[in-house]
Write an enzyme that holds these catalytic residues in place. Structure first.
Site, PDB file in Angstrom:
ATOM      1  CB  CYS A  24      -2.717  -1.620   9.005  1.00 28.02           C
ATOM      2  SG  CYS A  24      -3.790  -1.689   7.564  1.00 28.02           S
ATOM      3  CB  CYS A  63      -0.921   0.012   1.217  1.00 28.85           C
ATOM      4  SG  CYS A  63      -0.003  -0.002   2.761  1.00 28.85           S
TER       5      CYS A  63
HETATM    6 FE1  FES Z   1      -1.344   0.429   4.331  1.00 26.91          FE
HETATM    7 FE2  FES Z   1      -3.036   0.182   6.275  1.00 26.91          FE
HETATM    8  S1  FES Z   1      -3.497   0.243   4.162  1.00 26.91           S
HETATM    9  S2  FES Z   1      -0.893   0.179   6.401  1.00 26.91           S
END
Ligand code: FES
Length: 143
Positions: free
Chosen positions: A104, A35
């Site tokens: 996360c 992400c």
């Molecule tokens: Fe990247 Fe939560 S979506 S750490």
């Protein structure tokens, strides 16, 4: 049922220990390749105990909530205990996270470990590299 627990919302909206420690004894920076979120953790250590810690997270709400909770969980603890902090323990302390946000919380665990590793390295403290085998400082966020 709400997607996020009250504790997650609280730590997201009022994160604890946000910021930078200029005189940190260890700094860990980790990133999530998927992400692109980045977390930086600062620890101040006295007599083997984490007396202060702060974090900065450039990331999603769950990353902010988990890093905030992680700082609360390691503050006042011996460094060795902080190393044992698992993402599972952070998630439990927050009363859970949706399954697809669990990654996360891994970032929070790794940021703490990276900060401890930096502290060990800077102070010439020997350690078993196995402890940090999955933890790599994020190349993108070096100053
Ligand atoms: Fe990247 Fe939560 S979506 S750490």
């Amino acid at each position: 049922m709400a997607l996020y627990s009250d504790k997650v919302m609280d730590h997201f909206q009022n994160p604890r220990n946000v910021g930078k420690l200029d005189d940190a004894d260890g700094v860990g920076e980790v990133g999530n390749a998927k992400c692109g979120d980045i977390m930086r953790m600062y620890i101040k250590v006295r007599d083997g105990v984490i007396v202060d810690c702060k974090f900065n997270t450039f990331g999603c709400g769950s990353a902010i909530a988990t890093s905030s909770m992680a700082t609360e969980l390691i503050k006042g603890k011996p460094v060795e205990e902080a190393l044992e902090l698992s993402n599972k323990a952070v998630v439990e302390a927050l009363d859970g996270l949706p399954a697809y946000k669990l990654h996360c919380s891994v970032l929070a665990e790794e940021a703490v470990k990276a900060a401890v590793k930096d502290y060990y390295d800077k102070n010439g403290i020997a350690y078993d590299p196995e402890l940090f085998k999955n933890v790599e400082n994020c190349e993108h966020c070096q100053e």
